[in-house]
Write an enzyme that holds these catalytic residues in place. Structure first.
Site, PDB file in Angstrom:
ATOM      1  N   CYS A   1       0.816  -1.224   0.000  1.00  0.00           N
ATOM      2  CA  CYS A   1       0.000   0.000   0.000  1.00  0.00           C
ATOM      3  C   CYS A   1       0.846   1.270   0.000  1.00  0.00           C
ATOM      4  CB  CYS A   1      -0.932   0.013   1.202  1.00  0.00           C
ATOM      5  SG  CYS A   1      -2.137  -1.324   1.188  1.00  0.00           S
TER       6      CYS A   1
ATOM      7  N   HIS B   1      -9.065   3.786  -1.596  1.00  0.00           N
ATOM      8  CA  HIS B   1      -7.647   3.426  -1.420  1.00  0.00           C
ATOM      9  C   HIS B   1      -7.183   2.693  -2.679  1.00  0.00           C
ATOM     10  CE1 HIS B   1      -3.969   1.807  -0.005  1.00  0.00           C
ATOM     11  NE2 HIS B   1      -4.416   0.830   0.769  1.00  0.00           N
TER      12      HIS B   1
ATOM     13  N   CYS C   1       0.107   2.098   6.709  1.00  0.00           N
ATOM     14  CA  CYS C   1       0.430   0.694   6.939  1.00  0.00           C
ATOM     15  C   CYS C   1       0.591   0.002   5.590  1.00  0.00           C
ATOM     16  CB  CYS C   1      -0.658   0.029   7.766  1.00  0.00           C
ATOM     17  SG  CYS C   1      -2.322   0.164   7.073  1.00  0.00           S
TER      18      CYS C   1
END
Length: 390
Positions: free
Chosen positions: A89, A346, A376
């Site tokens: 991510c 996201h 994260c």
């Protein structure tokens, strides 16, 4: 060491799964951002020395070096190289840090850091869903299984583990998710995203042409009672789909230059890179890494949490930023002030430079000086980037 400056930052609006961006090939979506950065700076595209692009699912339409393919789909000349980065991510946040390091080292003067992910066309998990025969094709190797016996790495389980470890209630998480939508709605209605979004053509649900200039995932009819009514993802757990980040299509990017690059382009910088770092942490709880990463970054930068004017902490799951707030003792009014991934989406590899774009524009709008971004990342990782608005 030489300084690195950000001179432009932009992003597409987030597209819902199967939404307005469903017909966009990810290489073309990445090209939109590359073209916009050159347009905003007035730079000769030939002076770009590298493009570093984050992307998580590097398979199918995002395979064979999506950065190079985006360049070839853009107005940049063939002479501009590109490389693709996967730090899960945090992929495009790492792209930003690699670009800044290239400039700070003195080896380059103009670098674009970007990210792209079409989660509609290249679904999450596709890269590990390829046909495999016994003993082949699994990411977790025998040595990893020996080190972590009977463990199945899972971001969802990590989110639940964080909620349990930090004694976070479902009500706390629901309230945070509700606030994310409230802030995203307020920001959109106030035009807070107008300067950062590059508008493009998409298609509505009926297939008609539709301008894609606002984040598609925001739920304008959201209510706290509605959030609380969403079914738990695990019996006895605390996380629901309403307190998880949305699947999203999108691209984003920033242009990073040296002092020579500033002079050559004749530009005033948006911000200076003040600090950058990355850590590894427990891969089982996995999503906890932003907490120690932020503490270490502030210490290395000689700063306190009170020195930072705005924070962007990716809302992969509500338990991450809520635990981060609790641990750091940060002011919640400084965190994700325009909403986060729960409301805005996201887009995996694009989220790093997406958050940075929003952070820079929010600092400008509020007259803030320092901004900190962290997120994260799969495998128990976290990047931290601190910028100073100029």
């Amino acid at each position: 060491m030489a300084e690195a400056y950000i001179v432009a930052a932009t992003r597409t609006a987030g597209g819902r799964k199967g939404g307005r961006l469903r017909d966009w090939h990810p290489a073309d979506l990445g090209a939109v951002v590359l073209n916009e950065l050159v347009e905003r700076t007035g730079a000769d595209p030939a002076i770009v020395e590298d493009v570093v692009m984050g992307c998580v699912m590097q398979v199918g339409e995002q395979a064979t070096n999506i950065a190079r393919n985006a360049i070839l789909a853009s107005k940049l000349p063939e002479s501009v190289p590109g490389t693709s980065v996967d730090r899960q991510c945090g992929s495009s946040q790492q792209a930003l840090q690699f670009a800044a390091q290239a400039v700070m080292s003195g080896t380059m003067d103009v670098v674009i850091a970007a990210g792209v992910e079409s989660m509609t066309r290249v679904p999450m998990g596709l890269s590990v869903a390829l046909p495999a025969k016994e003993g082949f094709g699994q990411p977790m190797s025998p040595n990893m299984q020996q080190r972590y016996p009977n463990i199945q790495f899972s971001q969802f389980m990590g989110a639940e583990m964080m909620a349990e470890k930090y004694k976070l209630t479902k009500d706390q998480l629901d309230e945070f998710g509700y606030r994310s939508h409230q802030r995203a709605i307020a920001a959109t209605q106030a035009g807070a995203f107008r300067d950062e979004i590059v508008a493009i053509d998409g298609k509505d649900a009926e297939g008609n042409a539709a301008r894609h200039d606002s984040d598609e995932g925001i739920r304008y009819d959201v209510s706290l009672d509605g959030m609380k009514a969403v079914k738990l993802l695990r019996e006895g757990g605390r996380i629901t789909a309403a307190t998880s980040s949305q699947i999203c299509d999108g691209a984003s990017g920033v242009m990073i230059v040296s002092e020579k690059g500033l002079k050559d382009l004749g530009l005033e910088p948006m911000a200076r890179i003040h600090h950058l770092s990355v850590i590894g942490h427990d891969p089982v709880i996995m999503l906890e890494a932003p907490l120690p990463a932020t503490e270490r970054a502030l210490k290395k930068a000689g700063m306190s949490v009170d020195d930072i004017d705005l924070f962007e902490v990716n809302e992969a799951f509500a338990s991450v930023p809520v635990a981060w707030l609790q641990t750091l003792g940060a002011d919640p009014e400084k965190l994700n002030v325009n909403g986060g991934a729960i409301a805005l989406g996201h887009p995996l590899g694009a989220s790093g430079t997406k958050l940075m774009t929003t952070l820079l524009h929010a600092l400008k709008a509020r007259g803030g000086r320092y901004g900190l971004q962290t997120m994260c990342e799969g495998g128990g990782l976290a990047n931290v980037t601190i910028v100073e608005r100029l």
